[in-house]
Every structure is written in structure tokens, then in C-alpha cells.
Design a protein around this motif. Structure first.
Motif, short mmCIF file in Angstrom:
data_model
loop_
_atom_site.label_atom_id
_atom_site.label_comp_id
_atom_site.label_asym_id
_atom_site.label_seq_id
_atom_site.Cartn_x
_atom_site.Cartn_y
_atom_site.Cartn_z
N ARG A 198 6.39 4.31 -9.29
CA ARG A 198 5.95 3.69 -10.54
C ARG A 198 4.80 2.74 -10.18
O ARG A 198 4.89 2.00 -9.20
N GLU A 199 3.77 2.77 -10.97
CA GLU A 199 2.65 1.88 -10.70
C GLU A 199 3.15 0.45 -10.61
O GLU A 199 3.98 0.07 -11.43
N PRO A 200 2.72 -0.38 -9.67
CA PRO A 200 1.73 -0.11 -8.60
C PRO A 200 2.33 0.41 -7.29
O PRO A 200 1.78 0.11 -6.23
N PRO B 17 2.87 -11.34 -8.07
CA PRO B 17 3.48 -10.07 -8.47
C PRO B 17 2.66 -8.90 -7.95
O PRO B 17 1.45 -9.02 -7.75
N PRO B 18 3.31 -7.76 -7.69
CA PRO B 18 2.59 -6.61 -7.13
C PRO B 18 1.55 -6.06 -8.10
O PRO B 18 1.72 -6.14 -9.32
N ASP B 22 -2.74 -5.23 -4.63
CA ASP B 22 -1.85 -5.84 -3.65
C ASP B 22 -0.50 -5.16 -3.75
O ASP B 22 0.40 -5.61 -4.45
N ASN B 23 -0.40 -4.03 -3.04
CA ASN B 23 0.85 -3.26 -3.16
C ASN B 23 1.74 -3.40 -1.92
O ASN B 23 2.44 -2.47 -1.53
N THR B 24 1.70 -4.58 -1.34
CA THR B 24 2.64 -4.90 -0.26
C THR B 24 4.07 -4.68 -0.75
O THR B 24 4.36 -4.92 -1.92
N ALA B 25 4.94 -4.26 0.15
CA ALA B 25 6.34 -4.02 -0.22
C ALA B 25 7.00 -5.34 -0.65
O ALA B 25 6.58 -6.42 -0.24
N ASP B 26 8.03 -5.20 -1.46
CA ASP B 26 8.73 -6.38 -1.98
C ASP B 26 9.21 -7.31 -0.86
O ASP B 26 9.01 -8.52 -0.90
N ASP B 55 15.31 -5.43 -7.24
CA ASP B 55 15.83 -5.71 -8.58
C ASP B 55 15.83 -7.20 -8.88
O ASP B 55 15.47 -7.63 -9.98
N ARG B 56 16.23 -7.98 -7.90
CA ARG B 56 16.26 -9.43 -8.12
C ARG B 56 14.87 -9.99 -8.38
O ARG B 56 14.67 -10.81 -9.27
N MET B 57 13.90 -9.57 -7.57
CA MET B 57 12.55 -10.12 -7.73
C MET B 57 12.02 -9.81 -9.12
O MET B 57 11.38 -10.65 -9.75
N ARG B 58 12.30 -8.60 -9.62
CA ARG B 58 11.82 -8.25 -10.95
C ARG B 58 12.59 -8.99 -12.04
O ARG B 58 12.03 -9.47 -13.01
#
Lengths: 516, 516
Positions: A198-200, B17-18, B22-26, B55-58
Motif C-alpha cells: 500500500r502506498e507508500p 510519517p512515511p 521517505d519510505n524507511t521501514a516502520d 499497527d500501533r504507529m498508525r
């Protein structure tokens, strides 16, 4: 420390025995020796091992063989202690965690030698054939747990069999390394990959730390540690990092390119100073394209094909010389090159009925070319290739060429400047570079620049078990890669359209190819 | 990060936020924020926590409260994640692991405040009263397991009770720190201390790494981590390191001395540049000496005593003003000082019968002095002190003084040069410095230089839970201590003999003391 120790994860250490002048604790004495051997500022010793140290050190006269490892932060760790003169096998397990197939290899940690190897289908295939299907399955109840269990149990069962064959116990395996794409390593770690598609496109983790095998459910030695190769992102996994390590791209002065065509096409370009990467998931046609017609190599599968330019007779070679049952990836590329050279297809890849003769037929309103008639095939049916198959191949090869062109162009290089062209994977192992050049899939370089490096993912995974220096390289490779998103913009589409001809609209790029 | 976070183990982080850019992993995104907050080059996230991050971060909009910690190598670790605005208690457990008594204190990790405290007898007393008896018990079948279980279960049971009182759950405890002597910490870690009491006196470990509470059997949060204070050797434990931390000796420009009289007498001399330590286990008479007569403080125990110089009447104060039942350590020192001032004992500490009057009696051929006659005591019997008790006290005070003299002398200092004299422990809390000086137990310094610092072991253990800076200090304190073996040589014995008088053969050293 014997000289051979210095470049292995097994270290033979001799501690100064305690005295009133040197009353350092046993564990700290051992740690000091291991720090020196491993060249790390600290070496962690787990509580379980700690308990065993005083009696063992005294029984072994303050000498021991130690299996050590590191974590991502560079901290050393003691993994196992064995008597100094023990004959016990000290092994590692390298895992190439493919979406389709998984390969295991047992490495002798003392010598770096390989004790045995096995291949098996990724048991997650039962849930979904490809990465996308599996990630979607995670959304179902217990889906993640099921996928995780399948691969963990699969590895456990196959490891047990492999160990038996190698005449070692599973508890002789103290280290493991896993190279796989980002989705597969997430599923092995029990991490939910749903945000990757899912983006991004965010993975849970880029640089998983070394963990205990037991924490992953892997049945190795209870203290065994597992290194899961890091990834650069959702579309550039640890398998590629392992590939770069395997071919030493990160240590070469000359610029090389590494191409791995598996389910996706992944490309890395670079040298010891920089590395640029992209993945073919962004290519509109490559995905699944090359392999759609192909079947896995096996007895009766066509792996080489040629056409007599005069008689247009097909010369077919099958694996183990069995009656033909299908055609594999390298066979398809050979076939397309042969069809083009003999003008059975035109520069658009379209079948030319008058050159096909009675091999041509229309089935479901689609032109077909019979490769092997039913009476000579291993299946009792005609072995055919359709115009749709050929169109798909053309799109795939065009996508591959466009990706290669885009990445070299992005750093201002000509494809001719490439010193070495590494082709990885099963596909790379069997492909005939002349055929691939003929159809314009790869650039027209002198043949000696092409190097097939086989299963580079497995190669990198086993190398880090044999050569401690590789541990740090893995993480510096990861950090030095610039990942380029392949934007399917007008520029890309123009290049792609130009590459959809055999070998290319710009034939000057392929001087070695004679257009018939 | 709010300003108050910067000096706590609880960090409130806000992640960018991603995005496609900046698509570094969570997990790597969280790690980057924690590295910055904790100022460490890496932050380890365990597989269990890793699973919960996306899930928590989101759900928390990329903000979180994180409980973090470090290991001995300086690597950071994530211990717990809580919602950014959570009211949940985030606590730590400080443990002063004494041979005789164990003190637990709950620390609020967010504020550094103390929520509650409890004291209980070390349940290992059932097996043996002192360190030596317990180490010998380890040689019996299952002895080590029994001792380990006793202390682990004891801590668990008391923690549960303390948590109830503080109205928190045990799973709210995410960090713990343990300061104890080397033998006690070994038994908690399940490590065999047998080599500690055999030449050359080697502990299993000097610097235990941070471990999971669960690995030690401690029922806290499943992810909770435990720091066990390091030791310098078998006779200089983590309790003293905690004491040094507590009084900041390692940060002071001026030279101070820290004296902890528990079962042993342990002494550290130093400042921010150097520290020199020794332990009184090598002292021939101190061990058990001061406390042999004494009982643990409690109702009816004499803690202050004075003698009218004219009438020789005893003025006795008991705890809670109950009828006298015994005398505690500080009372004994008061008594000896009072007896000396009133010339009831001579400079050798011998009872002078003509000054004792009818308080004197011979029992079992040994002179006795009645402090409280049976009709006024709380036990219904005479409360007496014997010549043997006094001799023992003299040896103890002489040993203490000799140790202090030896250690200051070893660095070429005069006792008068000491800027501050920290007295730790229960003993230190109640002792009257004037009395201790009068009998020549401690040097004749201006009174304002004496500082009683209470339970410094507990103080240091709770400080490291409240102040992350202290974590690194602990290990640099340990590494900067020079441990001096107290050799009972002729020199030591000469000093000891000279100190066996009240206050000393060289009365010029005690100008404030009037010899009667």
C-alpha cells in the motif's frame, strides 16, 4: 588462536588462568579473549552460557572453542562453547528463502566448507503462488500465523532431513543466515507485510537484528542465532544484498551490474564507491512475463532450441533427453532468438505464417507455432507457442532492457561501459547470452563480460557464515545502496516502445546481431 | 520529545510519517527517533515488539511513549511502547539485595519519583546467615537452585505486595536494577559462587549484561529488563558501586571517603580522577565484630546511651521508649565512648571494677557490666555487656581505623585531607560521629565533614532508573576503581596494635578527645 581461526566464527581461545595478581571473573576473562579474537568492543554472554563457564573453563584448562557472532550494532556475542579439542561438528545453516523455492545449505563453521544442500518448494505456495497473493492472505483470520507456520515448519522438516544426510544433529547448527525478498523475510519473522503493498510501501523493518533461532521457532541448537539479511525497501530485499556480497560488487573498483530475474527483475549497478538499484516490479510487462510460458526445469523440459536456417528444422534438446513436455525460461529465449534469426518471426515478434509452414495454425483466433507434434511429445499433445506468448516475451525483454537502460542512464553511463554483467538466479544459470542479446533483452557486450553466478542469494547467505568480515559488509552494502523508483513516465514508455522490437528499433546498439 | 523526557528512560517520540520520499521501514523509523532521544548508535527492538509496531504507529498517529534502556556495550534497547497520551504507570523496581535484608523501591520512570518501598529479610537466611554459609550450601545437591529460588520467589512475593500498595500491576514494571554484594548477585543470577571463596577468589562474572527479568524468573512485565550492578571482585560488589554513584564520588573534584559497614566493612577513597577501594573481609577482627553484640534496631533496643560523669548514672534511650531489651550497633559505640569518657573502662577498653561499682560482676570468670538490671529491663533479665564484648568492639574499631589509615596512606594522603566522609548503611544512619571519634574508630575530622547517606546501595539502584546518565557512570566507576588487597602484613599489624587503644596510642591524632 590458531591462524585458521582468524577468519571464521569459530575461535579457539586460551585464557590466562586466574591468579591473585589477575583475579578477573571467569566470564570477563573469556570475554576479553573473545573481544580480541572477534575484534569487537564487547562480547555478550547469555545467562544460560554464563552458568556453564566456571566449571568448563577449569575442566578444559582455560581453553575452549567458541562459536561467536555479532549483532547489527557490532556487538559480539558468544553462541556456543565446545572443548578445545572437540571433534564435534560446529555448523551453520544458510537459507535462500525464495518465494517459489527454498534452498538450505549446511556450512562447516570451522572450515567454511559446505556439507550439504537441499531444495524444496516454499510450502506457502499452498496459500498463494506469489508475493501479492500471500500478502493478501495475511488479511484473512490467522493468515499471518498460517504463512509463518508453513515456512517455519517447512524449514524445520527439511533441515532435519538435510542434517540426517550430513550425519549431524540439528543441535550442531549454531548460526543461520536467511536471504530472501522483503515479503518472505517478513513472513519468516512473523511480521505483517500488509503495508508493503500500500502506498507508500512501508516494510515493518529494514534491518532486523540478529535473533535467537528459538524465537523464530527454528529447531536448531537452543542458543543458535539467526541473521536475517536486511532489505532496502519493500521491493529490494535481502536476497539482492546477498547477491551483491556474493559477487563482491561492493569491493570492485570497476563498475558492474547485477541482474537477478526471479519472480521480479532486480538490478544493481555499482562498484566499491556507490551502488544504484531498482526492481522490475515497476516494469509494466516483465512481472511473470518471462516465466509464464516456462515451466520449472526438469526431465523432458526443452532447455535449448535451434532452427536450421536452410531447412527450418527445429533442433531441440531436452533435459535428460526425455520426450519433450514443456519449455523452460532459457529455452524460450533460445526459441525467440532462433525464430528471429530464421525470420519465422518479424522484428515485432509476430509469427510469419509463410515461414512457419505447416507448423502454423490458428487456435482460438490466435496464431500458434507447433514446436513438437503430439506424436513426438512427452504429453501426447502438440507442444505449441502462441502469438500471445511471444507478445508477452517481447514485453518482458523490452521491460528488462528498458530497466537496464534507465539505470545506466541515471548515472550517466553507457551500457558499453559495464565491466562485468553478473546474471544471477536459476534463470541466469541456463540462459544463453547470445540468444538474450539476439532478442535485445540484454546489451550487446562482449560475451566474456557476462558472468552467470548461479544462486547468489544462497551464495551470500553461506558466505557470511564462512567469513565473519562479510557480516559488516552486509550492512554497509545496505546502507550504500541508492534505490531508484522506476517511474513509468513518458520517458520510460518511449524507451520501452523502442525496445519492443527485435533486437531494438536502434539496431546500431546491437552490432553483433544480424537482422535477417 | 518534551523537555522532561531528555533525562528519563521514558521518551515521547514523534516520527515523521512515511511517504514516497521517505519510505524507511516502520521499525527503522522508530529506531532512528529512539537513537536520537537516547543518544546511542543503535536501538535494538525485540522480535515480539517488532510485530506490534506497524499497527500501533498508525493507530497512535506515529507518536508513542517508549521505555528504553541500554546494555553494557552501550547499545540501546526498546523495552516497552505505550500510547503517547497514556496515563498508564511506567515503573521501575530498584532492589537493594542485602545478605541480611532486601529493600525494594518502586520508581516512576517518567518523573523519577518514588512510589513506595518495602524491606524484608533475605529468605536465604533460612539456609545460612552469612555469605560464607550460603556459598558452602551451594556444594550440597540442588543447593544453588534452592538459594536462587528462595531469593527470586522472595522478590516476586514482596514485589507483588508492594505493587498492590502502590496500586500498580507488576506488568507496569519495565526496568529493574539490582545492587548487592558479589555473592548475592551471583545467587540471583543463578551463578555458582564457589570459586569466590577459594584462592585466587574468582567470581563468575564482573560485569553482567542487562538481562530480561523473565530469564531470571522475576515476574515483572514480560519484556522487562534488569540491570545487575557490576562488581570489582569477589569482595567488592555492586552495592558499593551503587554507593559511589549515590554520593557522586566519581564526579567530585575533592577527595572523599565512603565507608559502608554491613556484614563487612568496605571503603572507597577517591574523586572524579581516581578511586581506591578495599574491603574489610581482610581485617582480622572487624567481621561480625561491631554487630555481634548488637541486635537489629526495634522497639526497646538501646540506641543512645550516656553516663553522667559525676554520678556515673546511665542515661538510656530506647527505640519507641519501650523497656530495654538489647542494644544496637550505634548504642554500642555510644556506650563504649561513654564508658571511656567516664573512665569506667581504661584506654585498653578494660572495665575498671572500682569505677563500675555494683554494676560490675564476674560471670563465667569474665567481667560483666550491668547496663539495665532485670527489674527494669524488657526481658526480665539483666542487660549486660561483658569484657569479651568490649574486647571485640576494640578489635573492630581498631580494624576499621587501620583500614582507613592504610587506604589513605596508600595514596599518600592524611586523613585530615578528606573533604567528606560518607557513612553508608543502617549503621551509618544511626551512629553518633562524636562517639565513634571518641573511641578512635573514625578519624578526628570536623563534624560537618561527616555525612550519613543512608542506604546508598538502594539509592544508587533507584538513581539509575531515574537518571539514564547514571547507566554509563556505573560502568566507568567500576572500571576506574583500583582494588587494593588488604595484606595483613607486619605493617598492618603494627597499625592495628596501635589502634587497639582508646582512642589511639597516638592521642595527638584525636585532639578533640579528652583522655580522662
Amino acid at each position: 588462536m590458531t591462524p585458521t581461526d582468524s577468519d571464521r566464527w569459530v575461535k579457539t581461545v586460551t585464557l590466562p588462568p586466574p591468579s591473585l595478581e589477575d583475579n578477573t571473573a571467569d566470564a570477563d576473562r573469556l570475554e576479553a579473549a573473545l573481544k580480541k579474537a572477534l575484534k569487537t568492543p564487547t562480547v555478550n554472554i547469555s545467562p544460560d552460557l554464563l552458568k556453564t563457564i566456571p566449571d568448563r573453563m577449569r575442566a578444559w584448562n582455560f581453553r575452549a572453542k567458541a562459536v561467536v557472532f555479532k549483532d547489527v550494532s557490532g556487538r559480539g556475542m558468544l553462541v556456543h562453547l565446545a572443548p578445545p579439542d572437540a571433534a564435534e561438528a560446529l555448523c551453520g545453516l544458510a537459507i535462500d528463502l525464495g518465494t517459489t523455492r527454498v534452498v538450505l545449505r549446511i556450512v562447516d563453521l570451522s572450515t567454511g566448507g559446505h556439507l550439504g544442500e537441499t531444495v524444496f518448494d516454499n510450502p506457502q505456495i499452498a496459500v498463494g503462488p506469489d508475493v501479492l497473493a500471500r500478502i493478501h492472505h495475511v488479511e484473512t483470520p490467522e493468515g499471518l500465523e498460517r504463512l509463518n507456520r508453513l515456512i517455519v515448519e517447512g524449514i524445520n522438516a527439511e533441515t532435519e532431513r538435510l542434517c540426517e544426510r550430513c550425519a549431524i544433529g540439528r543441535e550442531s547448527i549454531h548460526l543461520a543466515s536467511v536471504a530472501g525478498n522483503t515479503a518472505m523475510t517478513h513472513l519468516l519473522l512473523g511480521l505483517n507485510p500488509r503495508w508493503m503493498i500500500r502506498e507508500p510501501y512501508i516494510p515493518v523493518v529494514n534491518r532486523p537484528d540478529v535473533v535467537r533461532a528459538a524465537e523464530l521457532g527454528l529447531d536448531l541448537h537452543p542458543q543458535a542465532r539467526v541473521l536475517v539479511f536486511p532489505n532496502v525497501g519493500s521491493y529490494f530485499g535481502g536476497d539482492l544484498i546477498a547477491g551483491i556480497l556474493h559477487c563482491d560488487m561492493d569491493q570492485r573498483e570497476e563498475t558492474a551490474i547485477l541482474v537477478d530475474v526471479g519472480t521480479n527483475a532486480e538490478v544493481v549497478l555499482g562498484n566499491r564507491h556507490w551502488m544504484m538499484a531498482c526492481a522490475g516490479a515497476a516494469g509494466p510487462a516483465l512481472e511473470g512475463g518471462v516465466t509464464r510460458m516456462g515451466t520449472t526445469a526438469g526431465p523432458g523440459v526443452i532447455d535449448r532450441i535451434a532452427i536450421d536456417p536452410e531447412t527450418l528444422e527445429f533442433q531441440i534438446h531436452t533435459i535428460e533427453d526425455q520426450p519433450p513436455r514443456g519449455i523452460c525460461g532459457s529455452g524460450v529465449i533460445d526459441l525467440a532468438a532462433a525464430l528471429f534469426r530464421s525470420a519465422v518471426v518479424d522484428i515485432r515478434g509476430k509469427l510469419v505464417p509463410e515461414r512457419c509452414g505447416d507448423r502454423f495454425s490458428m487456435r482460438d483466433e490466435l496464431g500458434h507455432l507447433t514446436l513438437v507434434p503430439a506424436n513426438r511429445s512427452g504429453t501426447g499433445e502438440d507442444l505449441c507457442i502462441s502469438q500471445a506468448d511471444l507478445d508477452s516475451l517481447i514485453r518482458s525483454k523490452a521491460a528488462m532492457y528498458t530497466i537496464l537502460e534507465t539505470i545506466t542512464d541515471s548515472v550517466g553511463m553507457q551500457q558499453n561501459d559495464l565491466d562485468t554483467f553478473f546474471v544471477a538466479g536459476t534463470f541466469g544459470a541456463y540462459i544463453d547470452p547470445v540468444s538474450a542479446i539476439t532478442i535485445g533483452m540484454i546489451p550487446d557486450l562482449p560475451l566474456e563480460r557476462y558472468q552467470s553466478i548461479g544462486n547468489s542469494s544462497l551464495g551470500g547467505a553461506s558466505r557470511v557464515l564462512a567469513e565473519p568480515d562479510c557480516f559488516d559488509r552486509i550492512h554497509s552494502i545496505r546502507d550504500s545502496i541508492t534505490y531508484m523508483e522506476l517511474n513509468v513516465n513518458q520517458d520510460f514508455m518511449n524507451r520501452f516502445s523502442a525496445a519492443k522490437f527485435l533486437p531494438h528499433t536502434d539496431t546500431a546498439r546491437f552490432p553483433s546481431v544480424t537482422v535477417p
